[in-house]
Design an enzyme around this catalytic site. Structure first.
Site, PDB file in Angstrom:
ATOM      1  N   GLY A   1      -2.057  14.027  -4.739  1.00 21.93           N
ATOM      2  CA  GLY A   1      -2.417  14.409  -5.352  1.00 21.93           C
ATOM      3  C   GLY A   1      -3.300  16.180  -5.454  1.00 21.93           C
TER       4      GLY A   1
ATOM      5  N   VAL B   1      -2.905   5.980  -9.443  1.00 24.49           N
ATOM      6  CA  VAL B   1      -2.894   6.222 -11.382  1.00 24.49           C
ATOM      7  C   VAL B   1      -2.411   8.202 -11.679  1.00 24.49           C
ATOM      8  CG1 VAL B   1      -4.575   6.922 -13.032  1.00 24.49           C
ATOM      9  CG2 VAL B   1      -4.723   4.630 -11.228  1.00 24.49           C
TER      10      VAL B   1
ATOM     11  N   ASN C   1      15.585  11.821   5.449  1.00 26.92           N
ATOM     12  CA  ASN C   1      16.961  11.270   6.537  1.00 26.92           C
ATOM     13  C   ASN C   1      18.313  12.621   6.807  1.00 26.92           C
ATOM     14  OD1 ASN C   1      15.575   9.289   6.718  1.00 26.92           O
ATOM     15  ND2 ASN C   1      15.622   8.140   6.198  1.00 26.92           N
TER      16      ASN C   1
END
Length: 495
Positions: free
Chosen positions: A440, A191, A389
């Site tokens: 976050g 979310v 990568n």
């Protein structure tokens, strides 16, 4: 360079150990490439000549791929000699024995879901290519006496210095929903909050923090956790307590499960209302569905709730209903698997003028994305690019240029296992990315990037070079008429 692997948080110890060994081997190989061949090949090269450097890196990597193929071919030939010719004997298959149950077979064959495309193998040592390309870009910025974001912008625009630059909008993950938790909801993995464009980054981050604190308070308060109200009405609060508040995820946010999408969204609405904010005006939502993790290949359907399955076409109808009911959701990330190209086209035509339909999992292998001057993925509003990568800075410049020309938005995203390097922020600003998906507001490797983004905002504002961002959706249903853009987001109310 961040690791390429995506290991589930609840993975078995032996899986984690094997991944760690692979990571260590890859790093050691990358160090060998850098200290030996690349060190010699790149010596005396002008670090501001990014294209030439990346061309050398690309050719070196292509040679390593060919070397690996040759080794695998020799090993396969040697194995054939050891095994000898294969024995031929026939065995009846379960399908042959159960020939009478033809009805089930027909139902599966009517509209089979395409199988998942095999994951691209990652060549051990590939981190050296991306790491070296980025190091050259940093060196070029240093000798040019400009920050990396401006150096990146100059590379993209053929050394023409932009008068103004737009900051990417942050996509801040506030909840990580475990798909393997005892709770029923499987449809949502992340979310994500998106602040309104009219706010400064500082104001937007502060607003997200306020919402995050309120959600935490509500979750920690007895009777306020997911499922508690419904249970209390049935008199079962004591018998079946809701799951306790979980840990901080590797994404830098709370980890918790829910039993339904409505339960999750209503709790977010309540948290915003408690602090005088309104979803859809003062803050917007994005949902990362990670649909490739939902597919039950035995049924050929997505499991959105425990025991509830939907076909790809039914998923499209469900999303249309969801966005109509909750218009404050302005982005869906991976709402379908990359293999369901027909349904991607359908959902873009149905919802493209109302929200962003973003492909993330399909863009994992950046080197495989480009075909001529096109992006080799299903129809979508935007793409999440990750610097991992063998990705080179030139690759990002070329890809974002193609996306710009196709009216698709670019999102630069942090890999699951992120490092504390802040370069991703400078790349996002210099490339003109619309969003920056960093996870976050916890964990040092993610907080460092948010702090860097705040520092760039201050620098651009001080120089009078900060341009306000815009959120415009593409109306795919009218794509035959160029320029069909809509800015549908209202100005935020001042709390």
């Amino acid at each position: 360079m961040a690791t390429h692997s995506q290991i589930p948080e609840n993975a078995l110890p032996e899986t984690i150990e094997a991944d760690e060994k692979e990571r260590n081997d890859s790093v050691h190989t990358a160090v060998e490439w850098v200290n030996e061949a690349l060190n010699t090949m790149l010596r005396d090269l002008d670090p501001t000549d990014q294209c030439q450097a990346d061309k050398i890196l690309g050719e070196y990597f292509a040679n390593k791929i060919e070397e690996k193929k040759e080794i695998e071919k020799e090993e396969e030939e040697a194995a054939k000699v050891t095994r000898g010719p294969p024995s031929s004997h026939s065995t009846s298959t379960p399908k042959q024995k159960k020939g009478g149950k033809s009805g089930k077979k027909v139902s599966v064959e009517v509209n089979p879901s395409p199988p998942a495309e095999p994951a691209e193998p990652v060549l051990r040592g590939s981190l050296a290519i991306g790491g070296t390309s980025l190091a050259i870009a940093k060196a070029g910025a240093t000798v040019s006496h400009v920050p990396l974001y401006l150096h990146t912008a100059l590379l993209k625009h053929n050394q023409e210095s932009p008068k103004e630059m737009t900051l990417p909008l942050p996509m801040v993950t506030v909840l990580n929903c475990e798909k393997n938790s005892p709770t029923k909801l499987k449809l949502v993995k992340e979310v994500i909050l998106i602040p309104p464009v009219e706010l400064s980054l500082q104001q937007g981050i502060e607003r997200v923090l306020d919402i995050q604190k309120e959600i935490t308070r509500m979750l920690e308060s007895p009777g306020k956790r997911p499922g508690s109200q419904a249970d209390s009405r049935k008199g079962k609060a004591q018998k079946a307590p809701p799951p306790p508040l979980k840990r901080i995820s590797h994404l830098g946010c709370l980890t918790i499960g829910y039993d339904s999408l409505e339960q999750l969204l209503l709790q977010l609405q309540r948290a915003c209302n408690n602090i005088g904010l309104e979803l859809g005006t003062d803050m917007y939502l994005a949902i990362n569905c990670a649909a490739h993790e939902l597919m039950d290949y035995g049924k050929g359907k997505y499991q959105i709730l425990t025991g509830t399955f939907k076909s790809p076409d039914e998923m499209v109808a469900m999303y249309v209903e969801m966005i109509n009911k909750f218009p404050f959701i302005i982005a869906l990330i991976d709402p379908l698997r990359k293999e369901d190209r027909e349904q991607w086209s359908s959902i873009c035509c149905a919802l493209g003028s109302k929200c962003y339909l973003i492909a993330e999992e399909a863009a994992t292998q950046i080197s495989k994305l480009k075909t001529d001057q096109d992006i080799n993925i299903a129809t979508c509003s935007g793409v999440v690019l990750k610097y991992i990568n063998q990705t080179k800075v030139s690759d990002l410049i070329e890809l974002t240029g193609i996306l710009d020309g196709q009216r698709r938005v670019t999102i630069l995203g942090s890999p699951d296992r992120e490092s504390s390097d802040e370069s991703l922020v400078d790349l996002a600003v210099g490339l003109g990315a619309r969003f920056l998906k960093l996870g976050g507001l916890s964990r040092g490797e993610r907080v460092a990037k948010y702090n860097r983004l705040l520092a760039v905002e201050e620098e651009l504002a001080a120089n009078g070079a900060l341009r306000e961002a815009k959120l415009e959706f593409v109306d795919f249903a009218e794509e035959s008429q160029p320029g069909q853009l809509r800015n549908v987001l209202p100005a935020p109310q001042q709390a």
